[in-house]
Design a protein around this motif. Structure first.
Motif, mmCIF file in Angstrom:
data_model
loop_
_atom_site.group_PDB
_atom_site.id
_atom_site.type_symbol
_atom_site.label_atom_id
_atom_site.label_comp_id
_atom_site.label_asym_id
_atom_site.label_seq_id
_atom_site.Cartn_x
_atom_site.Cartn_y
_atom_site.Cartn_z
ATOM 1 N N GLU A 115 5.405 -1.599 -3.596
ATOM 2 C CA GLU A 115 4.355 -0.762 -4.165
ATOM 3 C C GLU A 115 3.082 -1.130 -3.423
ATOM 4 O O GLU A 115 2.527 -2.206 -3.615
ATOM 5 N N ARG A 140 2.787 -4.792 -1.925
ATOM 6 C CA ARG A 140 3.405 -5.797 -2.794
ATOM 7 C C ARG A 140 4.874 -5.466 -3.020
ATOM 8 O O ARG A 140 5.215 -4.349 -3.396
ATOM 9 N N ILE A 192 8.048 -5.253 -5.072
ATOM 10 C CA ILE A 192 8.267 -5.195 -6.519
ATOM 11 C C ILE A 192 9.721 -5.432 -6.894
ATOM 12 O O ILE A 192 10.017 -5.715 -8.060
ATOM 13 N N SER A 250 7.658 1.091 -12.310
ATOM 14 C CA SER A 250 6.386 1.093 -11.568
ATOM 15 C C SER A 250 5.873 2.520 -11.411
ATOM 16 O O SER A 250 4.662 2.766 -11.514
#
Length: 209
Positions: free
Chosen positions: A12, A15, A17, A32
């Protein structure tokens, strides 16, 4: 729809996830995705770095049900292909002949044309010409396998970097280092990248060095 793959990794923004099976990653991506204000999510096949897409409509259970259905269809198609190949093999057997006294080792005798100096060298090797030629072929196959492994790692790493790291500092220099098989420079050029992206790129590139 998700592509056939064993494992994948989702980011994401910059980052990471999730990383693991399609099911586990799909759940994380769905959660998410449903959060307001999230950054764009990209999912990569771990073996190829090609994009993996999930149909995120409905609930988590809906997403997983579609994923399971796609996997069932894929396995059915693979089974049908395997059955066709088996049928072809059954009706088209490969016939081999074996000379009298030849050991049952799967050895096939064929004519090889070489210059005198080649035969002289081969005959002087331990085990004679046949053993020496088999060793040479095996060595060439191993070298080719190593080159293919490096080439594949470079392509997979480059595909990932281009998709998600193209605007990061030293991207072009990192790419040059990747294709130059320069691990030290590649790591220097990626030192300033976000930690999750840097770790994944280095993991993919390891086999190229």
């Amino acid at each position: 729809m998700a592509t056939p793959t064993a494992t994948c990794t989702a980011f994401e923004g910059v980052r990471r996830i999730a990383s693991g099976s399609l099911k586990d990653v799909a759940i994380a991506v769905k959660r998410s995705h449903d959060r307001a204000g999230g950054e764009p999510i990209l999912v990569f096949d771990d073996a190829t770095s090609r994009p993996v897409e999930f149909d995120l409509r409905g609930s988590v259970d809906d997403v997983l049900a579609r994923l399971a259905g796609a996997d069932t269809d894929r396995k059915a198609d693979a089974g049908a292909d395997a059955g066709e190949h088996a049928a072809d093999a059954a009706v088209s057997p490969v016939e081999t002949t074996r000379g009298r006294g030849r050991p049952k080792l799967g050895v096939i005798a064929r004519e090889v044309t070489l210059l005198p100096r080649h035969w002289e060298w081969l005959n002087g090797q331990p085990g004679g010409a046949s053993v020496a030629m088999r060793k040479l072929v095996d060595a060439a196959r191993a070298a080719g396998s190593d080159r293919e492994r490096v080439r594949h790692a470079q392509e997979v790493t480059y595909r990932f970097m281009t998709a998600i790291a193209g605007n990061l500092p030293d991207y072009e220099e990192a790419t040059r280092a990747l294709y130059a098989n320069d691990r030290a420079r590649f790591e220097r050029m990626t030192d300033g990248w976000p930690a999750d992206l840097r770790a994944h790129a280095r993991k993919l590139a390891a086999a190229a060095f």
